[in-house]
Design a protein around this motif. Sequence first.
Motif, PDB file in Angstrom:
ATOM      1  N   ALA A 288      -8.718   2.411   3.072  1.00 55.73           N
ATOM      2  CA  ALA A 288      -7.277   2.073   2.923  1.00 55.73           C
ATOM      3  C   ALA A 288      -7.108   1.148   4.286  1.00 55.73           C
ATOM      4  CB  ALA A 288      -6.519   3.082   2.998  1.00 55.73           C
ATOM      5  N   LEU A 292      -5.757  -2.722   3.072  1.00 53.52           N
ATOM      6  CA  LEU A 292      -4.287  -2.536   2.691  1.00 53.52           C
ATOM      7  C   LEU A 292      -3.785  -3.688   3.155  1.00 53.52           C
ATOM      8  CD1 LEU A 292      -2.870   1.127   3.269  1.00 53.52           C
ATOM      9  CD2 LEU A 292      -2.829  -0.311   1.374  1.00 53.52           C
ATOM     10  N   TRP A 296      -1.917  -6.821   0.515  1.00 52.15           N
ATOM     11  CA  TRP A 296      -0.727  -7.127   0.578  1.00 52.15           C
ATOM     12  C   TRP A 296      -0.482  -8.670   0.865  1.00 52.15           C
ATOM     13  CZ3 TRP A 296       3.767  -5.194  -1.529  1.00 52.15           C
ATOM     14  CH2 TRP A 296       3.576  -3.944  -1.594  1.00 52.15           C
ATOM     15  N   LYS A 305       0.203  -4.649  -6.212  1.00 51.30           N
ATOM     16  CA  LYS A 305       0.165  -4.344  -4.661  1.00 51.30           C
ATOM     17  C   LYS A 305       0.464  -2.755  -4.878  1.00 51.30           C
ATOM     18  CE  LYS A 305       0.589  -9.005  -3.231  1.00 51.30           C
ATOM     19  NZ  LYS A 305       1.369  -9.814  -2.399  1.00 51.30           N
ATOM     20  N   LEU A 306       1.745  -2.366  -5.321  1.00 51.04           N
ATOM     21  CA  LEU A 306       2.336  -0.968  -5.307  1.00 51.04           C
ATOM     22  C   LEU A 306       1.124   0.000  -5.677  1.00 51.04           C
ATOM     23  CD1 LEU A 306       6.093  -1.767  -5.986  1.00 51.04           C
ATOM     24  CD2 LEU A 306       4.848  -1.127  -3.810  1.00 51.04           C
ATOM     25  N   THR A 309      -1.649   0.362  -3.383  1.00 55.98           N
ATOM     26  CA  THR A 309      -1.460   0.949  -2.320  1.00 55.98           C
ATOM     27  C   THR A 309      -1.531   2.292  -2.604  1.00 55.98           C
ATOM     28  OG1 THR A 309       0.082  -0.825  -1.430  1.00 55.98           O
ATOM     29  CG2 THR A 309       0.326   1.364  -0.477  1.00 55.98           C
ATOM     30  N   LEU A 313      -4.235   5.354  -0.933  1.00 59.35           N
ATOM     31  CA  LEU A 313      -3.756   6.116  -0.027  1.00 59.35           C
ATOM     32  C   LEU A 313      -3.694   7.587  -0.875  1.00 59.35           C
ATOM     33  CD1 LEU A 313      -0.467   4.538   1.272  1.00 59.35           C
ATOM     34  CD2 LEU A 313      -2.593   5.053   2.394  1.00 59.35           C
TER      35      LEU A 313
END
Length: 484
Positions: A288, A292, A296, A305-306, A309, A313
């Motif tokens: 991550a 990350l 993005w 992307k969400l 993420t 995570l």
Amino acid sequence: MSLLPLLLVVIYGLCLLFILCFSGGQWQLTRLALRAYAAPPLPRPPVPAAWPRVTVQLPLYNEQNVVERVIDAAAALDYPPELLHIQVLDDSTDATVALAAERVAYHIARGRRLSHVRRPSREGYKAGALRHGLAASDGEFIAIFDADFVPAPDFLRRTIPFFLQDENIGVVQTRWGHLNQAESLLTRLQAFGLDAHFLIEQVGRTFAGFFINFNGTGGVWRRRCIANAGGWHTDTLTEDLDLSYRAQLRGWRFVYRPEIVVPAELPAAMDALKSQQFRWTKGGAETARKHLGALWRSAQPLVVKLQGTFHLLNSSVYVVILLMALLSVPLVFVREHYPEYKLVFRLASVFLVGFAPLVYYYYTAWRLAWPTGKARFYPGFFLLFLSVSMGLALHNARAVALGWLGQRTPFVRTPKAGPGGRGPRRYRTGGVGPWEVLEGLLALYFGFGFGAGLYFGDAGLLPFHLLLTVGFAAICYYSGRHAR
């Protein structure tokens, strides 16, 4: 209004909000997975007129209990012998070396092409071994199996055709099965959690076009995809997740096939489980930290992307769980002695519905794993699973913190007992140390919180504290029991 109680309430509320968002992501994946299962099945790709060259890599390190089994399974793969190369990537320092050499020689004498690859050092651990073997291979496709996996003879004939219908497919990942699920309560709990990942998460992400991950084993890579994505890196403990994101950020497609199952051995002892969990959670945080920003900055849709993420995570949720748990005990006293916060606590209770999607997620996974109802879904078993997962929060949160801080740690293998669980467990990953003592103290701490709730007649946090007490006590108990 005192500042400290307010600060406790605010931080606890933010933790609940994170859990609500995380659970919402799991609910979305569950809905997507159910849509995938309800859709008409995709036709099986046609059998190719000419099969391509395949290299099978078996990374090993001190696997004397299972080395013969995995080599025999690889040698039994039903594939044209002249097109199949099996690499035994052996970094071992014990009797595994002789056992592997004997099995390699046995199968070579019977017309199979095998190589027993020995490196001068274990540099880069598993990723280093895979990279080293790749340089000495000629396969267009690379299948990878960890030492405790037992692929069926038709594995390659069922996976390779997917690549041949689309040049943009970089990986075909299959589902993990469980050789020893019924061995103990610990293995049943692990199987329950892994089934949710393989039957819900991977299916839902694939159906929606989200990023998924190669699971490190039980899958096949297109060689050109590995090279295009930059090859195997050694700067995380989850080289599989790292390469997966680099490949997908470069536009490669991943295929996940849950109907193709490769059985594997679950860790049967707590030290083995903890070593595996440490790698997965710390490596997830490292990956991550590494990707990350690139995710993005990419041109991927916002929803990708969400979900990416939350995917990256996943392991960081343990930090939130541990923080919530530690704050929950003083909050029992805040609720009792600061009545001005009663409205805040009532509002916060609304966020507890965030746990409802998790019930839906795991129940759906169980129903998919046991469609005939052969194994019943026990609410008590589900609560025990949640409890033990919470009990791992200290161990896993520490791993996540080390990952986010960029602190390098060695790749610690997961000990396997072998067929029947009778192999010698001489490969200790650690006994009872200060962290295990702290887990025991935390069990007492949450037991105190449970008692305080009973004393004040406040049932709001009693279920949470009961789960935490049982979970940390179970982790402490198994750590001590399996250290003997």
